[in-house]
Design a protein around this motif. Sequence first.
Motif, PDB file in Angstrom:
ATOM      1  N   ALA A 113     -65.474  -2.311  31.419  1.00  0.00           N
ATOM      2  CA  ALA A 113     -65.927  -1.124  32.144  1.00  0.00           C
ATOM      3  C   ALA A 113     -64.757  -0.402  32.810  1.00  0.00           C
ATOM      4  O   ALA A 113     -64.707   0.842  32.824  1.00  0.00           O
ATOM      5  N   LEU A 114     -63.808  -1.149  33.362  1.00  0.00           N
ATOM      6  CA  LEU A 114     -62.648  -0.535  34.012  1.00  0.00           C
ATOM      7  C   LEU A 114     -61.800   0.241  32.999  1.00  0.00           C
ATOM      8  O   LEU A 114     -61.346   1.354  33.290  1.00  0.00           O
ATOM      9  N   ILE A 115     -61.587  -0.355  31.841  1.00  0.00           N
ATOM     10  CA  ILE A 115     -60.762   0.308  30.820  1.00  0.00           C
ATOM     11  C   ILE A 115     -61.408   1.618  30.381  1.00  0.00           C
ATOM     12  O   ILE A 115     -60.742   2.668  30.313  1.00  0.00           O
ATOM     13  N   HIS A 116     -62.699   1.593  30.091  1.00  0.00           N
ATOM     14  CA  HIS A 116     -63.382   2.814  29.658  1.00  0.00           C
ATOM     15  C   HIS A 116     -63.470   3.829  30.799  1.00  0.00           C
ATOM     16  O   HIS A 116     -63.356   5.039  30.559  1.00  0.00           O
ATOM     17  N   ASP A 117     -63.661   3.364  32.017  1.00  0.00           N
ATOM     18  CA  ASP A 117     -63.715   4.270  33.169  1.00  0.00           C
ATOM     19  C   ASP A 117     -62.392   5.013  33.326  1.00  0.00           C
ATOM     20  O   ASP A 117     -62.372   6.223  33.578  1.00  0.00           O
ATOM     21  N   ASP A 118     -61.278   4.307  33.166  1.00  0.00           N
ATOM     22  CA  ASP A 118     -59.967   4.958  33.282  1.00  0.00           C
ATOM     23  C   ASP A 118     -59.737   5.961  32.169  1.00  0.00           C
ATOM     24  O   ASP A 118     -59.094   6.997  32.377  1.00  0.00           O
ATOM     25  N   VAL A 119     -60.245   5.671  30.970  1.00  0.00           N
ATOM     26  CA  VAL A 119     -60.128   6.644  29.876  1.00  0.00           C
ATOM     27  C   VAL A 119     -60.935   7.895  30.211  1.00  0.00           C
ATOM     28  O   VAL A 119     -60.449   9.024  30.063  1.00  0.00           O
ATOM     29  N   MET A 120     -62.172   7.715  30.673  1.00  0.00           N
ATOM     30  CA  MET A 120     -63.032   8.864  30.993  1.00  0.00           C
ATOM     31  C   MET A 120     -62.442   9.707  32.114  1.00  0.00           C
ATOM     32  O   MET A 120     -62.540  10.943  32.100  1.00  0.00           O
ATOM     33  N   ASP A 121     -61.840   9.033  33.102  1.00  0.00           N
ATOM     34  CA  ASP A 121     -61.275   9.754  34.250  1.00  0.00           C
ATOM     35  C   ASP A 121     -59.832  10.179  34.030  1.00  0.00           C
ATOM     36  O   ASP A 121     -59.240  10.837  34.891  1.00  0.00           O
ATOM     37  N   ASP A 122     -59.243   9.770  32.889  1.00  0.00           N
ATOM     38  CA  ASP A 122     -57.831  10.039  32.604  1.00  0.00           C
ATOM     39  C   ASP A 122     -56.941   9.536  33.741  1.00  0.00           C
ATOM     40  O   ASP A 122     -56.001  10.205  34.168  1.00  0.00           O
ATOM     41  N   SER A 123     -57.250   8.338  34.228  1.00  0.00           N
ATOM     42  CA  SER A 123     -56.507   7.769  35.362  1.00  0.00           C
ATOM     43  C   SER A 123     -55.177   7.188  34.885  1.00  0.00           C
ATOM     44  O   SER A 123     -55.095   6.546  33.841  1.00  0.00           O
ATOM     45  N   ASP A 124     -54.157   7.401  35.681  1.00  0.00           N
ATOM     46  CA  ASP A 124     -52.827   6.903  35.337  1.00  0.00           C
ATOM     47  C   ASP A 124     -52.620   5.450  35.719  1.00  0.00           C
ATOM     48  O   ASP A 124     -51.767   4.773  35.136  1.00  0.00           O
ATOM     49  N   ALA A 164     -77.306  -1.427  30.852  1.00  0.00           N
ATOM     50  CA  ALA A 164     -77.923  -0.096  30.779  1.00  0.00           C
ATOM     51  C   ALA A 164     -77.772   0.642  32.110  1.00  0.00           C
ATOM     52  O   ALA A 164     -77.470   1.844  32.130  1.00  0.00           O
ATOM     53  N   GLU A 165     -77.971  -0.068  33.217  1.00  0.00           N
ATOM     54  CA  GLU A 165     -77.846   0.563  34.529  1.00  0.00           C
ATOM     55  C   GLU A 165     -76.430   1.078  34.755  1.00  0.00           C
ATOM     56  O   GLU A 165     -76.241   2.168  35.321  1.00  0.00           O
ATOM     57  N   LEU A 166     -75.429   0.306  34.328  1.00  0.00           N
ATOM     58  CA  LEU A 166     -74.052   0.773  34.488  1.00  0.00           C
ATOM     59  C   LEU A 166     -73.814   2.040  33.677  1.00  0.00           C
ATOM     60  O   LEU A 166     -73.198   2.992  34.164  1.00  0.00           O
TER      61      LEU A 166
END
Length: 342
Positions: free
Chosen positions: A74-85, A156-158
């Motif tokens: 979830a963290l990896i995909h979240d950083d991709v979606m947010d374009d986090s450095d 699903a909730e996440l």
Amino acid sequence: MDAVLAEFVDEQERSALGPETEPLFATLRRLLFSPGKRLRPLLCVAGWQAAGAPGDVPTILRVAAALELFQTFALIHDDVMDDSDSRRGQPSAHRTLSAAYVTAGGPRGRAEAHGRGAAVLLGDLLLVWSDEMLAGAGLEDRARGRVLPLVDNMRAELVYGQYLDLLSTGRITGDVGAALRVARYKTAKYTVERPLHLGVAVADGGPQLMQLCSDFAIPVGEAFQLRDDLLGLFGDPARTGKPVGDDIREGKATVPMALAFRAAPRAERRLLKAFFGSPDLTAEDIDQVRTILETTGARHRVETMIASRRDAALAILQAADLPKDVAETLRQLVWMATERNA
């Protein structure tokens, strides 16, 4: 937990296709074994202990480890979606994989796209591995029948929470209720409630204990996210591992921003709208936003919301009939979630 995860990752790397996958495993190890709270595994084991801790310890540890693999996905995909450095004070997975691609001789013009794509694949792999860890946990058939539906609900909730987050990103409003709804689904249920439920389910705890876990978990989880929101605005980057103001640059519709927008005079509202979601904000721009959060009372209001949720959770623990060591673990967790600086 580290030992269980390390043994699993070592086994996966031994069976990997070849040396081409080395950047994936190096990136995974750095993320998985960097300083972290291991909050979800801790809660899973606490739920199991609250229900009497029957069965083998290795089984509950593998169920808990599956949660940590899912969290890393979830963290990896979240950083991709947010374009986090960055993540935990180090380059995020897609940035790391982009750099590794160039180091291996890949063309720089393809590096960013490669990093994003490789990070998505690494996240997908971790999602598959979390299933594999669960399948090999040694759950009996009836326990598996209790646990797997909860895992499905948690996932699903996440996704719903992340989607609500995407929908609200870039739209600043005074709708505090909508921001809290994102916090509940993106954080509270997935971070606190469902891990507790999974531990209880492994131990075959009853519906009364499940409800107690929910009553405790939702205020703690919301307080955890509210503290995270404040740390993103006022925290020390050396401790949080992320630059101050990233939520503003990314246009995250957090509770502090909703409260500030609702209470701000017209001129300050215009300023918040202009800054919200702008990736090129300077440190001075962020300071202006933080000043508005202070002068409108938004920061103080969020602190009050955190305190009220903390007190509610502690009151539930005080009244609950839980094993003494479990109650103490959960009590410490409440304070960690609400008073942390990272």
